[in-house]
Design an enzyme around this catalytic site. Structure first.
Site, PDB file in Angstrom:
ATOM      1  N   CYS A   1      45.795  54.240  44.030  1.00 44.13           N
ATOM      2  CA  CYS A   1      45.657  55.687  43.833  1.00 44.13           C
ATOM      3  C   CYS A   1      46.806  56.208  42.972  1.00 44.13           C
ATOM      4  CB  CYS A   1      45.657  56.430  45.156  1.00 44.13           C
ATOM      5  SG  CYS A   1      45.634  58.222  44.881  1.00 44.13           S
TER       6      CYS A   1
ATOM      7  N   LYS B   1      34.789  57.916  50.266  1.00 47.63           N
ATOM      8  CA  LYS B   1      36.040  58.395  49.668  1.00 47.63           C
ATOM      9  C   LYS B   1      37.210  57.735  50.399  1.00 47.63           C
ATOM     10  CE  LYS B   1      39.113  61.003  47.544  1.00 47.63           C
ATOM     11  NZ  LYS B   1      39.467  60.705  46.135  1.00 47.63           N
TER      12      LYS B   1
ATOM     13  N   ASN C   1      42.579  50.501  49.194  1.00 42.69           N
ATOM     14  CA  ASN C   1      42.838  51.052  47.861  1.00 42.69           C
ATOM     15  C   ASN C   1      44.327  50.912  47.525  1.00 42.69           C
ATOM     16  OD1 ASN C   1      43.000  52.476  45.527  1.00 42.69           O
ATOM     17  ND2 ASN C   1      41.926  54.282  46.286  1.00 42.69           N
TER      18      ASN C   1
ATOM     19  N   GLY D   1      35.300  56.658  32.649  1.00 42.27           N
ATOM     20  CA  GLY D   1      34.226  56.801  31.675  1.00 42.27           C
ATOM     21  C   GLY D   1      34.369  55.864  30.488  1.00 42.27           C
TER      22      GLY D   1
ATOM     23  N   GLY E   1      31.258  55.663  38.482  1.00 38.21           N
ATOM     24  CA  GLY E   1      32.046  56.822  38.878  1.00 38.21           C
ATOM     25  C   GLY E   1      31.745  58.027  38.006  1.00 38.21           C
TER      26      GLY E   1
HETATM   27  C1  DHB Z   1      42.450  59.486  44.117  1.00 37.18           C
HETATM   28  C2  DHB Z   1      42.301  58.908  42.885  1.00 37.18           C
HETATM   29  C3  DHB Z   1      42.164  57.551  42.804  1.00 37.18           C
HETATM   30  O1  DHB Z   1      41.998  56.934  41.616  1.00 37.18           O
HETATM   31  C4  DHB Z   1      42.169  56.797  43.956  1.00 37.18           C
HETATM   32  O2  DHB Z   1      42.050  55.488  43.864  1.00 37.18           O
HETATM   33  C5  DHB Z   1      42.316  57.375  45.186  1.00 37.18           C
HETATM   34  C6  DHB Z   1      42.453  58.735  45.263  1.00 37.18           C
HETATM   35  C7  DHB Z   1      42.618  60.921  44.214  1.00 37.18           C
HETATM   36  O3  DHB Z   1      43.304  61.502  43.380  1.00 37.18           O
HETATM   37  O4  DHB Z   1      42.074  61.501  45.176  1.00 37.18           O
END
Ligand code: DHB
Length: 311
Positions: A131, A45, A128, A220, A270
């Protein structure tokens, strides 16, 4: 013998499939279930410097054609994931994993990456840039100037194997501009795509998730054509040293086959992993192998990037 083995940089994986960040990767227990499955590796994560509770629940909702989420970066903090990966480096030295991370500010991102650089960690790192769910924080990768400045600074001190997780782009000019920036850096990979940000799903008269008045990232089946376009657009534009990870809309071996045809070297799952559990890796691997066998392909490299055009 048909093989779905693959590699990213110098790292070999016995299977092209893995989880997508956010799914089955919040805790060691979840990561262990992926590690013990047919998946070739896992990604953690996305970690911030400190642990975070994330947005109020309900914040993830399965829907018939995919999912919508606004998790808000709940995670256990960098040290939790880094300590686990360092442990695995000792106990399973032949395996490589992906550490996903981002700071809540450029300063925090540099603090995190400097910690990783100074650590004994030798695996892959995914920064990342995409987000979409932290209120008040825009996606870094939709701001090209910020993205280029951030990577310029990062590569003054960072020497380990780094890739970036990207949001979907929707305009050919944006593919060109983004690829021009990424080609300036010694990136190991780009991962296309994160969720399509800020969709809205309604049941009866009410939104499906609580944060942000129901706005959330879509995953999805909704997103496969967008994901494939992004994988292929970057495959066409990036220097060959930068490999592509394909993510988005993978429910079957056929979906993975299409990602690989578009140029993906690894394929992440995912939403459908969330819906189906880690048994999915065995199923999609068998489905992909059956397609390869029927077409006479022995390895991923036999068809990777070899999408047919009509002219
Ligand atoms: C979250 C969602 C994402 O798409 C990402 O890349 C990182 C974090 C989130 O909401 O936790």
């Amino acid at each position: 013998m048909v093989s779905t083995a693959s590699h990213i940089g110098d790292f070999q994986f016995k299977n092209v499939f893995m989880n997508a960040a956010g799914v089955y990767c919040m805790t060691r227990e979840e990561l262990e279930t992926v590690r013990q499955s047919a998946a070739g590796t896992f990604v953690t994560k996305t970690a911030t410097l400190e642990s975070r509770a994330g947005n109020p629940e309900p914040r993830y909702h399965d829907v018939p054609l995919g999912s919508i989420n606004s998790m808000g970066l709940p995670n256990q903090g960098l040290d939790y994931y880094l300590d686990y990966l360092l442990e695995l480096q000792d106990t399973a030295p032949e395996d490589t994993f992906f550490l996903s991370l981002v700071g809540l500010s450029p300063d925090e991102t540099h603090t995190i990456l400097k910690k990783v650089e100074a650590s004994a960690y030798q695996g892959l790192i995914e920064l990342n840039l995409s987000c979409p769910n932290v209120p008040g924080k825009p996606q870094i990768a939709y701001d090209f100037e910020t993205t280029e400045n951030l990577l310029t600074e990062v590569f003054t001190y960072f020497t380990k194997s780094l890739g970036v997780k990207l949001p979907p782009y929707f305009d050919i000019v944006h593919f060109d501009q983004a690829a021009t920036i990424f080609n300036k850096f010694p990136l190991t990979f780009v991962n296309c795509v994160n969720s399509i940000g800020n969709g809205l799903y309604i049941e009866d008269e009410t939104v499906a998730i609580k944060p942000k008045q129901g706005f959330g990232g879509l995953g999805g089946q909704y997103i496969k054509p967008t994901a494939l376009a992004n994988v292929h657009a970057f495959y066409q534009r990036l220097k060959p040293e930068i490999q592509i990870i394909g993510t988005g809309g993978v429910l079957t071996g056929r979906d993975a086959f299409e990602h690989i045809l578009c140029g993906a070297s690894m394929v992440q799952i995912g939403t459908q992993l969330q819906k189906e559990g880690v048994g999915i890796f065995e199923r999609v691997t068998a489905e992909l192998k059956a397609i390869m066998a029927e077409k006479g392909y022995d390895s991923i490299e036999d068809f990777r990037g070899k999408l047919h055009y009509m002219d």
